[in-house]
Write an enzyme that holds these catalytic residues in place. Sequence first.
Site, PDB file in Angstrom:
ATOM      1  N   SER A 132       0.837  -1.198   0.000  1.00 20.67           N
ATOM      2  CA  SER A 132       0.000   0.000   0.000  1.00 20.67           C
ATOM      3  C   SER A 132       0.872   1.248   0.000  1.00 20.67           C
ATOM      4  CB  SER A 132      -0.897   0.006   1.240  1.00 20.67           C
ATOM      5  OG  SER A 132      -1.518   1.262   1.420  1.00 20.67           O
ATOM      6  N   TYR A 140      -2.302  -0.010  10.154  1.00 25.80           N
ATOM      7  CA  TYR A 140      -2.466  -0.619   8.827  1.00 25.80           C
ATOM      8  C   TYR A 140      -1.190  -0.465   8.014  1.00 25.80           C
ATOM      9  CZ  TYR A 140      -3.867  -1.052   3.950  1.00 25.80           C
ATOM     10  OH  TYR A 140      -3.924  -1.405   2.629  1.00 25.80           O
TER      11      TYR A 140
END
Length: 352
Positions: free
Chosen positions: A142, A167
Amino acid sequence: MTDPAAWAEHLRDEPPVLVTGAAGFIGMHVAERLLEAGLAVVGFDNVNDYYDVRLKRARLERLSGRPGFRFIEGDLADARALGAAFDAAGAPRRVIHLAAQAGVRHSLTNPGAYADSNLTGFLNVLEACRAAAPAHLVYASSSSVYGGNARLPLSPRDGVDHPVSLYAATKKANELMAHAYSHLYALPATGLRFFTVYGPWGRPDMAYWSFAEAIMAGRTLELYNMGEVSRDFTYVDDVVESLLRLAPLAPAPDPGFDRMNPDPARSWAPHRVYNIGRAEPAPVRALVAALEAELGRKAEVRLVPAQPGDVAATAADVADLERATGFVPQVTLAEGVRRFARWWTDWTVRAG
């Protein structure tokens, strides 16, 4: 062999491609493209209730109607269930790992879900790959890994040592774990740092979806950081095209890797990392304007402070992607929002 059609032809005699996260946004699109090319696919997903399960089931219905698709429901944290998926794929030569617990804000309130899926689950994927020895593991990372880095555009050669959400930290951990397995077990692995993916069949927790809902319902939508936010919005078809062009390019060890001046994007091990982005960041206000134009209604907007875990701007340096594949994402924000809005309007009617 960077043409997906040529790759599909090359793989016709191989075992099925294993796609984790097949009920997810990107996973469904990837599996669909593979099936359209005539390849067999084994999909794996736990179909959890992080967002509307009806949407996930509807994605699976699109896939299950195609020949060559088999679905196994299970959780990444369950090594036996994941092993059954690997067995069903017959020791797959290609593993495309897209399953994960997504969402920055959700990680603030449910950190355990990220440990289970993104850490334990990814370890199980690596162990299964260690046993099956696929020709290539492609896995989702990501743009969140760039964290507090404010130097734009963001390059795979930049450091990613300052995550601003759990995350993001789990995604950086995935890259480190994959590199370790590449080094220890010669596992060819490629991490893809996705930048704000959007499009039809997308995720209801993402801004473009929640903004559309607010506009149509006449609710006020909130723009964080007092509206001073920009993102490298990347249309899902461009993401899939990038992935399919990289998938046949299993990385090889770089004999010229300089350990005295290490390049974070390369390695002596068969491991690489690429940005997958449009490379044309746009302010979030432009996303709102595009949705207003397509939905035919004005948005009521409230400016609010930045939220924990957010960053002000993202912009992808995709030079490595272009050099490797000859491709960079093409779909403009206006066109992508047009396609999303048409699909979303239809979906809201069908879903009630």
